[in-house]
Motif scaffolding. Structure first.
Motif, PDB file in Angstrom:
ATOM      1  N   ARG A 173     -17.842 -11.575  72.499  1.00 50.60           N
ATOM      2  CA  ARG A 173     -18.517 -12.871  72.391  1.00 50.60           C
ATOM      3  C   ARG A 173     -19.409 -12.963  71.148  1.00 50.60           C
ATOM      4  NH1 ARG A 173     -19.273 -17.309  75.339  1.00 50.60           N
ATOM      5  NH2 ARG A 173     -21.237 -18.470  75.156  1.00 50.60           N
ATOM      6  N   TYR A 174     -20.019 -11.838  70.773  1.00 46.04           N
ATOM      7  CA  TYR A 174     -21.071 -11.936  69.752  1.00 46.04           C
ATOM      8  C   TYR A 174     -20.766 -11.205  68.443  1.00 46.04           C
ATOM      9  CZ  TYR A 174     -23.594 -13.420  73.923  1.00 46.04           C
ATOM     10  OH  TYR A 174     -23.966 -14.067  75.071  1.00 46.04           O
TER      11      TYR A 174
ATOM     12  N   GLU B 111     -28.273 -16.403  72.286  1.00 44.90           N
ATOM     13  CA  GLU B 111     -27.858 -15.682  73.497  1.00 44.90           C
ATOM     14  C   GLU B 111     -27.953 -14.180  73.281  1.00 44.90           C
ATOM     15  OE1 GLU B 111     -24.587 -18.766  75.464  1.00 44.90           O
ATOM     16  OE2 GLU B 111     -23.968 -16.812  74.697  1.00 44.90           O
ATOM     17  N   LEU B 112     -27.432 -13.712  72.148  1.00 40.64           N
ATOM     18  CA  LEU B 112     -27.464 -12.291  71.844  1.00 40.64           C
ATOM     19  C   LEU B 112     -28.906 -11.804  71.720  1.00 40.64           C
ATOM     20  CD1 LEU B 112     -26.020  -9.654  71.142  1.00 40.64           C
ATOM     21  CD2 LEU B 112     -25.888 -10.424  68.766  1.00 40.64           C
ATOM     22  N   LYS B 113     -29.750 -12.616  71.103  1.00 42.56           N
ATOM     23  CA  LYS B 113     -31.161 -12.247  70.965  1.00 42.56           C
ATOM     24  C   LYS B 113     -31.814 -12.109  72.339  1.00 42.56           C
ATOM     25  CE  LYS B 113     -33.442 -13.972  67.539  1.00 42.56           C
ATOM     26  NZ  LYS B 113     -34.227 -14.856  66.630  1.00 42.56           N
TER      27      LYS B 113
ATOM     28  N   LEU C 197     -26.352  -2.314  70.217  1.00 46.26           N
ATOM     29  CA  LEU C 197     -26.238  -3.683  69.693  1.00 46.26           C
ATOM     30  C   LEU C 197     -27.083  -3.864  68.434  1.00 46.26           C
ATOM     31  CD1 LEU C 197     -26.326  -5.710  73.040  1.00 46.26           C
ATOM     32  CD2 LEU C 197     -24.326  -4.999  71.713  1.00 46.26           C
TER      33      LEU C 197
ATOM     34  N   ILE D 214     -19.654  -8.314  75.742  1.00 44.86           N
ATOM     35  CA  ILE D 214     -20.680  -8.606  74.726  1.00 44.86           C
ATOM     36  C   ILE D 214     -20.076  -8.568  73.326  1.00 44.86           C
ATOM     37  CG2 ILE D 214     -22.825  -7.751  73.691  1.00 44.86           C
ATOM     38  CD1 ILE D 214     -23.623  -6.766  76.481  1.00 44.86           C
TER      39      ILE D 214
ATOM     40  N   ASN E 219     -27.449 -15.708  66.716  1.00 42.75           N
ATOM     41  CA  ASN E 219     -27.066 -16.209  68.033  1.00 42.75           C
ATOM     42  C   ASN E 219     -28.215 -16.005  69.027  1.00 42.75           C
ATOM     43  OD1 ASN E 219     -25.847 -16.062  70.818  1.00 42.75           O
ATOM     44  ND2 ASN E 219     -24.015 -16.619  69.659  1.00 42.75           N
TER      45      ASN E 219
ATOM     46  N   ILE F 276     -30.511 -11.752  63.719  1.00 44.86           N
ATOM     47  CA  ILE F 276     -29.660 -12.302  64.774  1.00 44.86           C
ATOM     48  C   ILE F 276     -29.687 -13.824  64.706  1.00 44.86           C
ATOM     49  CG2 ILE F 276     -29.218 -12.427  67.247  1.00 44.86           C
ATOM     50  CD1 ILE F 276     -30.731  -9.788  67.554  1.00 44.86           C
TER      51      ILE F 276
ATOM     52  N   ILE G 173     -30.513  -8.739  74.021  1.00 45.00           N
ATOM     53  CA  ILE G 173     -31.091  -7.512  73.465  1.00 45.00           C
ATOM     54  C   ILE G 173     -32.565  -7.382  73.834  1.00 45.00           C
ATOM     55  CG2 ILE G 173     -31.661  -6.281  71.332  1.00 45.00           C
ATOM     56  CD1 ILE G 173     -29.142  -7.465  70.093  1.00 45.00           C
TER      57      ILE G 173
ATOM     58  N   SER H  99     -28.904  -1.714  74.265  1.00 48.66           N
ATOM     59  CA  SER H  99     -29.677  -2.469  73.267  1.00 48.66           C
ATOM     60  C   SER H  99     -29.711  -1.720  71.938  1.00 48.66           C
ATOM     61  CB  SER H  99     -31.096  -2.724  73.778  1.00 48.66           C
ATOM     62  OG  SER H  99     -31.779  -1.512  74.056  1.00 48.66           O
TER      63      SER H  99
END
Length: 659
Positions: A321-322, A552-554, A595, A318, A550, A548, A557, A592
């Motif tokens: 990537r983010y 994907e990240l949203k 992050l 994670i 991105n 956020i 989480i 979570s």
């Protein structure tokens, strides 16, 4: 470089000073005072109090610095003893805290005492059998407590000081995280190795009680013989009950003899409710090869190691990537919080089918998450990784049914991928087919096998056996638990640990809000958000979502929070409150929370604000780490204290050096 070596030397000197002077402070008491050493071989018997005998020594009329009890070689196990005294403050006897004698540990024979003036007499409370068998040879006052250089304690303190030094001065540690930095990778592996070591310490003292050996002994032999029902048959007394699932009606029977606890009883047979996958992977192959039963503690430890490694890998997938810019120290703290806050060490403290089920499910879920995250990296292996990710997530249900909900975490990703493949279906038909096969086949295959397994046992493909359990309540008659949710949330999420000023500094509790109905609670350490405070960052999700960029990240989480909440609520409604239940979703809320912290951290421009956040993060990390270790030592049933008391009290007196 010379300066660096000098600082390391200073740390060595500090560690030596602490071990030689501070941690052995009781050894200098007699040397620094004018105390007369006296030995008593005869004692006046006072009385028996249950299993204890009270003996007395009168007319001491001297100041006391130490009291030593010389037990003979026939005392071969840990024994508690206590001293009462009469000094110049009182003519009657006052009690001191108890102590435990540990065979082959000389210092455990001594109690350092701090009394007022001359002591008139003392009373000693020892076990009745020790007194009756004349196993107390003598009582000595004012003998010097022997000096002890505890090499393990010294090494741990030195290691802590050296780690502190590197955290402060090592450039690679104080820089931003880079996946190409070998030093940083070695540091993360070192963190995992520390958790391996702690797990070994806790797990080696984990004893599986005989009445819990249903899974790795009875179940293994039954499956080996070709049957899913246990070979052992229910007693006539159980079968004669009007309702064998009523625990109050069943209380007249003897557990372990008349019925098997926490098995599923259906149509005259016992079945194991807990998932079959660990048996197929670990216990049955071992039995086939050796014809011996594999120790549950060994499998629990193997699963713990797998989980710690996977936590590291999932976290780094994670981050890589983010997050392009995150201080490496925060990565280290995140790994520590995930490993300790996940309560894997707590599970290490017990070795039963309960812990086996929850840890094996967690290992499968994390393996699934690892492959799903890996599928995001390389297009050429995307669907292979999705297949493996889906397979392990599906297999988690064969360990623990509630783990099926963890698959919801990847649902947004699969839906998004499905939409993309549908849009380009005319030009690329194979991608959609690959997605359906790679994500669908594992779930369908595992699902069909589990439904067959359930039907063979309970004539219902969707029944895992919960309603037929011989447990603390009649599960088949337990109705909707909606009104228990607030009570369970307080117990599982926000309950305050019971801290005490004595080793192990925290104890279990069964405290609840007032609730006028049935609610199961057993031996909680503390609520998840309290023992892992980083979870409170989840309340910042709305603010984090605005920052956020991105998608994907949203999704990740928000999915972690939603699924974690869903599992927590269902666990409360179906089961209740027990610390091990938190393992199903603890890692979700912690991850979570971490992050969200990173997102908020990166949003600050001021170095001063970031430094404050770093210090807060470090404090939370240390707190979570300590609670994680202590929870393993306490465990659900104080396993180490009850079954490995010598190790327990050696640990206690190593830490509590003043005793």
């Amino acid at each position: 470089m010379k300066r660096n070596y000098s600082k390391i030397l200073i740390n060595l000197i500090i560690a030596l000073f602490l071990e030689v002077i501070v941690f052995n402070i009781t050894s200098y008491r007699v040397l620094l005072g004018n105390f007369e050493k006296r030995e008593f071989n005869q004692f006046e018997f006072v009385e028996y109090q249950g299993s204890k005998a009270i003996i007395k020594i009168d007319n001491i009329n001297a100041e006391l610095a130490t009291v030593k009890l010389n037990f003979n070689e026939y005392v071969k196990d840990v024994r508690e003893y206590r001293i009462y005294f009469s000094d110049e403050t009182s003519s009657d006897y006052r009690g001191l805290n108890s102590k435990n004698f540990i065979p082959e540990n000389e210092k455990s024979k001594y109690i350092p005492v701090y009394l007022s003036g001359k002591v008139n007499g003392i009373q000693v409370i020892i076990d009745k059998d020790i007194y009756e068998n004349n196993n107390l040879d003598s009582i000595v006052i004012n003998e010097k407590i022997p000096f002890e250089f505890n090499i393990i304690r010294f090494a741990i303190i030195l290691l802590i000081l050296i780690i502190r030094y590197f955290l402060k001065y090592e450039e690679n540690i104080n820089s931003e995280y880079s996946p190409k930095n070998l030093t940083q990778e070695l540091v993360l592996l070192f963190v995992v190795a520390i958790f391996f070591s702690i797990s070994i310490f806790i797990n080696q003292n984990s004893i599986e009680p005989d009445d819990y050996k249903v899974y790795n002994e009875k179940f293994v032999r039954s499956v080996y013989n070709g049957s899913f029902s246990l070979d052992e048959k229910p007693s006539q007394e159980l079968m004669d009950l009007d309702n064998p699932y009523d625990d109050l009606e069943r209380s007249k029977l003897e557990r372990g003899k008349d019925y098997l606890w926490d098995t599923a009883y259906y149509k005259g047979n016992y079945y194991v409710y807990f998932g079959i996958l660990p048996l197929l992977v670990f216990f049955l192959p071992y039995y086939i090869v050796t014809k011996k039963n594999l120790d549950m503690a060994i499998v629990i430890f193997i699963l713990s190691m797998i989980i710690f490694i996977l936590i590291k890998e999932v976290l780094l997938k994670i981050i890589n990537r983010y997050f392009s810019k995150i201080p490496f120290k925060i990565i280290v703290g995140s790994l520590i919080m995930l490993c300790s806050g996940s309560l894997v060490l707590y599970a290490d403290g017990m070795s039963r089918f309960y812990e086996l089920a929850v840890l094996s499910a967690l290992a499968c879920v994390l393996l699934g998450m690892y492959f799903i995250l890996k599928s995001l990296e390389k297009d050429e292996k995307k669907y292979i990784n999705i297949f493996w990710g889906s397979l392990f997530l599906a297999l988690s249900v064969a360990c623990r049914p509630i783990a099926l909900l963890a698959s919801l975490i990847i649902l947004p990703y699969l839906i998004q991928l499905l939409i993309i493949n549908i849009k380009k279906f005319k030009s690329d038909k194979m991608s959609l087919l690959k997605l359906i096969i790679s994500s669908g086949i594992p779930y369908i295959t595992v699902g069909i096998l589990l439904m067959i397994y359930n039907y063979v046992r309970f004539e219902n493909p969707f029944e895992f056996g919960a309603k037929y359990q011989l447990t603390v309540i009649n599960m088949g008659a337990l109705k909707s638990r909606i009104f228990a949710i607030p009570t369970g949330i307080i117990a599982n999420i926000f309950s305050i640990p019971n801290f005490i000023p004595d080793f192990p500094f925290i104890i279990n509790h069964n405290k609840l809000l007032e609730f006028y109905g049935y609610y199961y609670i057993e031996n909680m350490i503390g609520g998840l958000f309290i023992i892992a405070p980083i979870c409170f960052m989840n309340f910042w999700i709305v603010k984090a979502n605005k920052k956020i960029e991105n998608k994907e990240l949203k999704f990740i989480i928000n999915s972690l929070i939603i699924v974690g909440t869903l599992i927590a609520i269902i666990s409360i409604m179906m089961a209740g409150s027990n610390q091990r239940y938190l393992i199903d979703y603890a890692w979700m809320f912690i991850l979570s929370g971490i992050l969200i912290f990173m997102i908020i951290f990166n949003s600050f421009k001021s170095d001063e604000a970031k430094n404050i956040l770093k210090k807060a993060f470090a404090t939370i990390t240390i707190f979570t780490f300590i609670i994680g270790i202590l929870s393993g030592i306490v465990s659900e049933k104080e396993n180490m204290k009850n079954y490995s008391s010598e190790i327990y009290y050696k640990t206690k007196y190593t830490i509590c050096f003043w005793e």
